[in-house]
Design an enzyme around this catalytic site. Structure first.
Site, short mmCIF file in Angstrom:
data_model
loop_
_atom_site.label_atom_id
_atom_site.label_comp_id
_atom_site.label_asym_id
_atom_site.label_seq_id
_atom_site.Cartn_x
_atom_site.Cartn_y
_atom_site.Cartn_z
N ARG A 38 22.23 25.04 -17.74
CA ARG A 38 22.81 24.28 -16.65
C ARG A 38 24.27 24.68 -16.51
O ARG A 38 25.04 24.54 -17.47
CB ARG A 38 22.73 22.78 -16.93
CG ARG A 38 21.34 22.25 -17.15
CD ARG A 38 21.41 20.72 -17.33
NE ARG A 38 20.10 20.13 -17.44
CZ ARG A 38 19.54 19.77 -18.58
NH1 ARG A 38 20.19 19.92 -19.72
NH2 ARG A 38 18.34 19.23 -18.59
N GLU A 59 10.78 20.71 -8.19
CA GLU A 59 11.21 19.33 -8.46
C GLU A 59 11.22 18.48 -7.20
O GLU A 59 11.59 17.30 -7.24
CB GLU A 59 12.58 19.32 -9.14
CG GLU A 59 13.63 20.16 -8.44
CD GLU A 59 14.90 20.33 -9.27
OE1 GLU A 59 15.08 19.62 -10.25
OE2 GLU A 59 15.72 21.19 -8.89
N ASN A 112 12.43 15.51 -14.34
CA ASN A 112 13.30 14.36 -14.03
C ASN A 112 13.43 14.16 -12.52
O ASN A 112 13.18 13.06 -12.01
CB ASN A 112 14.71 14.56 -14.60
CG ASN A 112 14.71 14.68 -16.10
OD1 ASN A 112 13.67 14.57 -16.74
ND2 ASN A 112 15.88 14.90 -16.67
N ASP A 113 13.82 15.23 -11.83
CA ASP A 113 13.98 15.09 -10.39
C ASP A 113 12.64 14.92 -9.70
O ASP A 113 12.51 14.15 -8.75
CB ASP A 113 14.73 16.30 -9.80
CG ASP A 113 16.24 16.05 -9.75
OD1 ASP A 113 16.63 14.87 -9.81
OD2 ASP A 113 17.01 17.02 -9.64
N ARG A 142 17.15 7.39 -10.18
CA ARG A 142 17.11 7.21 -11.62
C ARG A 142 18.37 6.58 -12.19
O ARG A 142 18.38 6.14 -13.33
CB ARG A 142 16.83 8.54 -12.31
CG ARG A 142 17.91 9.58 -12.08
CD ARG A 142 17.42 10.91 -12.58
NE ARG A 142 18.48 11.91 -12.45
CZ ARG A 142 18.28 13.20 -12.66
NH1 ARG A 142 17.09 13.64 -13.00
NH2 ARG A 142 19.26 14.05 -12.53
N CYS A 148 10.75 21.71 -17.78
CA CYS A 148 12.05 21.67 -18.45
C CYS A 148 12.74 20.30 -18.38
O CYS A 148 13.88 20.17 -18.75
CB CYS A 148 12.99 22.74 -17.88
SG CYS A 148 13.49 22.42 -16.19
#
Lengths: 578, 101
Positions: A298, A431, A454-455, A465, A502
């Site tokens: 990232r 995502e 996550n996204d 979130r 991921c």
């Protein structure tokens, strides 16, 4: 003893002394003073009170002169509070008899009053609590003077308690001294949470207001597995957690023996186990734990850490360092994924920031910024197995645009005679649900895919979130998320395009069987999870994993899925389930 | 010398109750006397010379308070303090209606 429930964002247990950060970033450095220093400390308190009194008096006079006497009345009350004989007796008693430092005594005594005011059902008195905090700050400012220290200048081990920490503040936490942190706001999957995981320190966010109940120096327990924060723990609780922390260390030591063994299932299938990082310094954690490479680098912190926009060389140096430290293993560099929640302190600044201008959208609208990053990635590609990944791609056109910019930058480098890998593999994050629905088109245009769970979860369930009110909806175990993942995996397999996951889910040992059973052969996880996930991989066979996945796909809600997975993991690795 | 203990019950009459500014005036006045001053509300008893303690009583308009004075100038202290409360904290103050806090 007081227990607070927050959101668990980084696992582990930490026990230590609190360092309370208020909006001015004060910290109360010491709790106790030496017996023979008591008189001196009392003098310091005396001097600080006199100085604070003089300040208030000056304010009072100025306001009275400019606005009139009645407006100055509040300062008169402040002065009266500061000089309150009961307060003074209390503070002096704490210093003289309990050997508290004046800073701690001030904080302790005043916050007790603030708490009483806040508990009285009168908005008027609740506001008076702010007067008390004002006086506390004034006294602390005078006591600490130039010795006022900041987060970045710690000298002893603490647990940081704050209303909020920006990602860059979190990133600058010194792991040597910060044993864990708690913030009143924040949600799972936010960047502060991700950094905490990267730093491998226990963290809990979104506890709601509690800072007024605690003073610097108090003993605090963070249970990063359960999302619990315990203030002023009793002996039994303290002993329990100290034991727990010891167990964790033992378990980590046992897992370390797996370092040089491959992530291979019982039936002999090799799983590629990669790691997610945000800082070049983390490469060491990955190598130490035997990761097969960096599945997600990232790059946001290049933008967040500095005051100015990073130039090409800043990018290049960071990338080159990662590439050189990981050796011949792959490094997937993800282009800037900045969004409102990661840049601004105040997420409310933009409406629906997660649906707004962020990530690849931001890059495509700021071509100079994007091109700078691409040039640096390409330059680094000459030095190792570098791969490039675009985040948050929603449409095929977006992907093509990004690739066009890349081709353009390649031509420039060619013209300049700068070397790079012409066959640099290019992939994208999956995502956004739209990308999943069009995945059969995307697979023809990329070299690899990575599911950002996550996204994907937040966009599938339409739940922010970082919003505590809807955090219950945000759940990566939700069957809708799993179904989307299954579609993406099937399409990738059909065309032989490598695909991995991921997000946080990929690093949860609870999900490993499910993800392998769904067909994933590559996982990119937070470095600290590498040993545990590897352990699961080396314990299972794929046929069993497929059965688990099939069973999960028949379940209708996240809770059932999670508890089923828990049971399954318990069967094979009972010591792993907490 | 036996200390005289005198007390009187008063009703908080001003609209905003015993908030910061009135409490400030009360404590200032109490501080001018040598006697020990205590304020009692229901079964809470606090030091009349401590503004923080007085504020914790959260005495609104209509609250009954008992002022107790102990010491050589107890009578005078009681007289002055009771009058201050009963006058709605008007005595010796030019203006009071402002809601400046």
């Amino acid at each position: 003893m007081q227990k607070l429930q927050g959101i668990a964002v980084s696992p582990g247990v930490a026990v230590g002394e609190a360092m309370v950060m208020d909006t001015e970033g004060f910290r109360i450095p010491r709790r106790f003073v030496a017996r023979d220093a008591v008189e001196h400390e009392l003098e310091r308190l005396e001097a600080a009170m006199a100085a604070a009194g003089a300040e208030i008096e000056r304010n009072r006079a100025a306001v009275s002169r400019e606005l009139g006497e009645q407006y100055a009345a509040v300062f008169s009350a402040h002065l009266q509070m500061l000089r309150d004989p009961t307060l003074r007796t209390e503070m002096e008693g704490m210093i003289r008899e309990r050997h508290y430092s004046p800073e701690y005594a001030v904080s302790r005594a005043l916050r007790r009053y603030a708490k009483v005011f806040q508990s009285i059902e009168s908005s008027y008195l609740a506001e008076r609590a702010n007067d008390i905090f004002d006086i506390e700050k004034r006294l602390l400012r005078n006591l600490l003077g130039r010795r006022r220290e900041e987060l970045s200048h710690l000298v002893s081990q603490v647990i940081v308690l704050a209303h909020n920490l920006t990602p860059s503040e979190t990133a600058n936490l010194n792991r040597k001294y910060v044993r864990g942190f708690v913030t009143e706001v924040g949600g799972p999957g936010g960047h502060t949470a991700i950094v905490a995981e990267g730093l491998e320190i226990p963290a809990v966010v979104g506890t709601g207001p509690f800072l007024t109940d605690v003073s610097g120096g108090d003993v605090v327990i963070i249970d990063g597995d359960q999302g619990l924060v315990i203030l002023q723990p009793d002996e039994e609780t303290l002993a329990h957690y100290q034991y727990e922390a010891e167990q964790n260390r033992t378990r980590a030591a046992q897992l370390e023996t797996l370092r040089d063994l491959p992530a291979e299932t019982v039936d002999g299938t090799r799983i590629e186990l990669l790691a997610n990082i945000e800082f070049p310094s983390e490469v060491l954690h990955c190598v130490e734990r035997g990761a097969d490479g960096i599945g997600l680098y990232r790059t946001e912190f290049l933008y967040l850490g500095a005051d100015a926009e990073p130039d090409e060389d800043v990018h290049y140096e960071a990338y080159a360092r990662v590439v050189s430290e990981i050796g011949d293993r792959p490094v997937v560099i993800r282009t800037c994924d900045l969004g409102a929640d990661k840049v601004t302190y105040d997420v409310d600044g933009a409406r629906n920031p997660t649906l707004g201008l962020r990530s690849i959208r931001l890059s495509l609208q700021n071509l100079p910024l994007f091109r700078t990053q691409l040039r640096a990635v390409l330059r680094a590609s000459a030095e190792g197995d570098v791969r490039l990944m675009f985040p948050l791609v929603s449409t095929v056109m977006e992907l093509r645009q990004a690739k066009m910019v890349l081709t353009d930058v390649m031509e420039d480098l060619d013209d300049e005679g700068v070397s790079f890998n012409r066959d640099l593999p290019v992939g994208m994050m999956v995502e956004v649900p739209a990308a999943v629905m069009m995945i059969d088109h995307f697979v023809d245009e990329v070299d690899f895919l990575s599911i950002g769970t996550n996204d994907l979860t937040q966009y599938t369930l339409a739940a922010d979130r970082s919003n505590k009110e809807v955090a219950g909806l945000y759940n990566s175990y939700d069957p809708s998320v799993l179904r989307l993942m299954r579609i993406a995996i099937a399409a990738a397999d059909l065309k032989g395009v490598p695909i991995n996951a991921c997000g946080q889910m990929a690093g949860s040992s609870l999900c490993t069987m499910l993800l392998l059973g769904m067909g994933l052969r590559r996982l990119s996880v937070t470095p600290s999870s590498v040993p545990e996930v590897k352990k699961v991989c080396r314990t299972v066979d794929l046929a069993a994993c497929r059965q688990v996945a099939e069973r999960v796909m028949a379940l209708e809600n996240a809770r059932d899925i999670k508890s089923y997975l828990r049971e399954e993991v318990k069967k094979i690795l009972p010591e792993m389930v907490v | 010398m036996a200390e005289a203990v005198v007390s009187r019950t008063v009703v908080v009459s001003n609209q905003q109750g015993l908030h910061a500014r009135p409490a400030d005036l009360f404590v200032k006045l109490a501080g001018q006397f040598e006697s020990k001053i205590e304020v009692i509300k229901d079964n809470e008893r606090v030091d009349g010379k401590s503004i923080l303690e007085i504020l914790t009583l959260a005495a609104r308009q209509g609250t009954q308070l008992t002022i107790e004075a102990t010491g050589p100038d107890a009578d005078n202290a009681l007289e002055a303090l009771a009058e201050l409360v009963e006058s709605g904290f008007e005595s010796g103050v030019s203006e009071d209606n402002s809601t400046v806090e």
